[in-house]
Design an enzyme around this catalytic site. Sequence first.
Site, PDB file in Angstrom:
ATOM      1  N   HIS A  18       0.846  -1.204   0.000  1.00 21.02           N
ATOM      2  CA  HIS A  18       0.000   0.000   0.000  1.00 21.02           C
ATOM      3  C   HIS A  18       0.874   1.244   0.000  1.00 21.02           C
ATOM      4  CE1 HIS A  18      -3.964   1.986   1.161  1.00 21.02           C
ATOM      5  NE2 HIS A  18      -3.081   2.976   1.096  1.00 21.02           N
ATOM      6  N   HIS A  57       1.302   5.283  -2.285  1.00 18.37           N
ATOM      7  CA  HIS A  57       0.734   6.212  -3.291  1.00 18.37           C
ATOM      8  C   HIS A  57       1.904   6.824  -4.057  1.00 18.37           C
ATOM      9  CE1 HIS A  57      -3.436   6.427  -1.495  1.00 18.37           C
ATOM     10  NE2 HIS A  57      -2.749   5.831  -0.534  1.00 18.37           N
ATOM     11  N   GLN A  90      -9.475   9.367  -5.044  1.00 19.15           N
ATOM     12  CA  GLN A  90      -9.110  10.133  -3.831  1.00 19.15           C
ATOM     13  C   GLN A  90     -10.224  11.059  -3.366  1.00 19.15           C
ATOM     14  OE1 GLN A  90      -5.671  10.612  -1.941  1.00 19.15           O
ATOM     15  NE2 GLN A  90      -7.512  11.010  -0.746  1.00 19.15           N
ATOM     16  N   HIS A 118      -9.758   1.920   0.350  1.00 16.11           N
ATOM     17  CA  HIS A 118      -9.489   2.705   1.559  1.00 16.11           C
ATOM     18  C   HIS A 118     -10.803   2.717   2.331  1.00 16.11           C
ATOM     19  CE1 HIS A 118      -5.906   4.055  -0.495  1.00 16.11           C
ATOM     20  NE2 HIS A 118      -5.567   4.855   0.504  1.00 16.11           N
ATOM     21  N   GLU A 170     -11.124   5.081   6.984  1.00 14.79           N
ATOM     22  CA  GLU A 170      -9.872   5.700   7.449  1.00 14.79           C
ATOM     23  C   GLU A 170     -10.233   6.971   8.204  1.00 14.79           C
ATOM     24  OE1 GLU A 170      -7.003   6.704   4.446  1.00 14.79           O
ATOM     25  OE2 GLU A 170      -5.373   6.923   5.898  1.00 14.79           O
ATOM     26  N   ASP A 212       2.284   3.417   2.886  1.00 19.50           N
ATOM     27  CA  ASP A 212       1.283   4.413   2.504  1.00 19.50           C
ATOM     28  C   ASP A 212       1.911   5.628   1.837  1.00 19.50           C
ATOM     29  OD1 ASP A 212      -1.270   5.335   2.138  1.00 19.50           O
ATOM     30  OD2 ASP A 212      -1.759   5.583   4.251  1.00 19.50           O
ATOM     31  N   TRP A 248       0.469  13.763   3.360  1.00 14.24           N
ATOM     32  CA  TRP A 248      -0.097  13.042   4.505  1.00 14.24           C
ATOM     33  C   TRP A 248       0.956  12.637   5.527  1.00 14.24           C
ATOM     34  CZ3 TRP A 248      -1.649  12.421  -0.562  1.00 14.24           C
ATOM     35  CH2 TRP A 248      -2.980  12.779  -0.821  1.00 14.24           C
TER      36      TRP A 248
HETATM   37 FE   FE2 Z   1      -3.558   5.067   1.371  1.00  9.16          FE
END
Ligand code: FE2
Length: 413
Positions: free
Chosen positions: A57, A59, A152, A210, A213, A309, A315
């Site tokens: 996982h 991005h 997203q 996702h 979350e 991630d 993030w």
């Molecule tokens: Fe993610």
Amino acid sequence: MNIINARLRGKPGLYRIEVQGQRIAAIVAQGDGAAPGAPGDLDAQQNLVVPPFVEPHIHLDATLTAGEPNWNMSGTLFEGIERWAERKQLTTHEDIKARATKTIGMLVDHGIQHVRTHVDVTDPSLTALKAMVEVREQVRDWVDVQIVAFPQEGIESFANGRALMTEAVAMGADVVGGIPHFENTRDQGVSSIKFLMDLAERTGCLVDVHCDETDDPQSRFLEVLAEETRVRGMGARVTASHTVAMGSYDNAYCYKLFRLLKMSGINFVSCPTESIHLQGRYDGYPKRRGLTRVAEIDRAGMNVCFGQDSIVDPWYPLGNGNILRILEAGLHICHMLGYEDLQRCLDLITDNSARTLNLGERYGIEVGRPANLLLLSAPDDYEMVRSQGHALVSVRNGQVLMRRTPAHVERLG
Ligand code: FE2
């Protein structure tokens, strides 16, 4: 090429692994004594040899963008999405390819050979997806990349969200994603899951959502995803990522939920460094950890693994590609430093992750499988984590892909 003096997880003694061409040709027990090597052999020096680490996982379209143009000052998930929406205006095909390729190099340097990347498709031009489809081909000799069509900014709450998801799959995404907790309403969240499951079923794609979350204990889309999975019989083809609301569910609900989760057969991915950073942001004290119930999922016999991630994005500001860092943090955060957990903790970044990615017989140290493997710096799982060890050699298709020289420390006093 032969790998000699190798320890294999769960097996006593030492082994010689014989590689012919791109495949593992034989695995021969050596007994307990180290054998002298012949020219060309790789000597594991009585340390572990494991299949490659997996990044289940990440991005890759967003990595290496933190602070461009603005930093996420609150540290929340939702400000991260706002900052990314700004950065997304600046992305170009070449920008994404360059950052993704650089990040993949960081992953390779830490022994990763299989990557599942989410790619934002809430963009009418699908710039990131087009770039990642090219990157997937260009890095094939280093890593196998699975691309998730990731909405997203939502499927139902983003203009043409459904059409963009469908187009992304037609353009070559391997996996269908979702973000039901971010949709504007509960109903939209539910319908987004039904839509994405239909799309996956129709096209033969895997699913990785996702899911929940958020620290909101009322975010209960996992039950919807699990039930859709059970009814359609899609089982291990489906993954629920994050599910951090489970850390806030009360036990009565969670007990009932676990029955459904087990029947569904879905996989779980937790990203512990990301979640401990982004969640709990609206709490005073006591402050929630904001992670899913990793230990409980594992002990219930379900499949769960760890992912990074983010690497330096809106993030999460840190990260260097080292999934062992995530493992160590995750074991702490999830209360998994007990004796039994430590004996098999590498499962969380190897075999469990490979199951999540549906790698099947393309993965594992078995005769006839691809000669993809790592020589580690420690003899067992426990010592690997305790010593903060590394993958020292990464072999892919029978060739050395990466070799790391351990730090040399000289004590002078
Ligand atoms: Fe993610």
